[in-house]
Write a protein that holds these residues in place. Sequence first.
Motif, short mmCIF file in Angstrom:
data_model
loop_
_atom_site.label_atom_id
_atom_site.label_comp_id
_atom_site.label_asym_id
_atom_site.label_seq_id
_atom_site.Cartn_x
_atom_site.Cartn_y
_atom_site.Cartn_z
N UNK A 63 0.79 -1.23 0.00
CA UNK A 63 0.00 0.00 0.00
C UNK A 63 0.82 1.28 0.00
N UNK A 64 2.06 1.23 0.48
CA UNK A 64 2.82 2.47 0.61
C UNK A 64 3.09 3.11 -0.75
N UNK A 68 -3.17 5.63 -2.05
CA UNK A 68 -4.39 5.14 -1.41
C UNK A 68 -4.27 5.55 0.05
N UNK A 69 -4.26 6.85 0.29
CA UNK A 69 -3.85 7.35 1.60
C UNK A 69 -4.72 6.86 2.75
N UNK A 70 -6.01 6.71 2.55
CA UNK A 70 -6.85 6.26 3.66
C UNK A 70 -6.56 4.81 4.02
N UNK A 74 -4.94 3.54 7.55
CA UNK A 74 -5.52 2.46 8.37
C UNK A 74 -4.44 1.45 8.74
N UNK A 75 -3.64 1.07 7.77
CA UNK A 75 -2.60 0.08 8.02
C UNK A 75 -1.54 0.65 8.96
N UNK A 99 1.42 9.21 10.32
CA UNK A 99 0.01 9.61 10.20
C UNK A 99 -0.18 11.12 10.34
N UNK A 100 0.84 11.82 10.82
CA UNK A 100 0.74 13.26 11.06
C UNK A 100 1.35 14.08 9.92
N UNK A 101 1.45 13.50 8.77
CA UNK A 101 2.08 14.17 7.64
C UNK A 101 1.19 15.28 7.08
#
Length: 125
Positions: A63-64, A68-70, A74-75, A99-101
Motif C-alpha cells: 500500500x505504501x 491510497x492514503x486512507x 488504516x494500516x 500519520x501526522x504528515x
Amino acid sequence: MTNEESDLRSALLLEQAAYCFLVTQPPMHRKYAFHIVLAGNRYSRAGQRKHAYRCYRQAYQVFQRREWSLAEDHIQYTVAKQAYMLKQLEEASRSFAHLLRPGSLQSAQQQTSFLKEYIQTQNVS
C-alpha cells in the motif's frame, strides 16, 4: 474463510490464500494485500498480536506510496497500535508520526486522535 467461527483458523486460511495470490502469474498484489489485512485482523481478534503485526507490516509494503492514503493510514495506525502493544515503542512512534504528515486526507478530529496517541508513545519511551 471470513465466516469461520475460529478467528485463529480463519486467520491462517486467509494468510495462506493471500500467499496464493502472490504466486499466480501475474502476481495479484492488491488481492494479496487485501487478504493479508483480513488475516491480520483475525489474528488480532484471536489475541495473536505478533502475527497481526507481521501481516499488517507485509500489507503496508503493497500500500505504501500508491496514493491510497486512507488505506495506508488504516494500516499505519494498526501497525502503530500493534507495535505499541508489543512494546516496540520506536516502531509505534514512527508509524504514528507517519500519520501526522502534511496533506493528510484525515479529518481534523482524526488527526487530533493520531496526535494524542503519538504523544502517548513519546511519554512512555
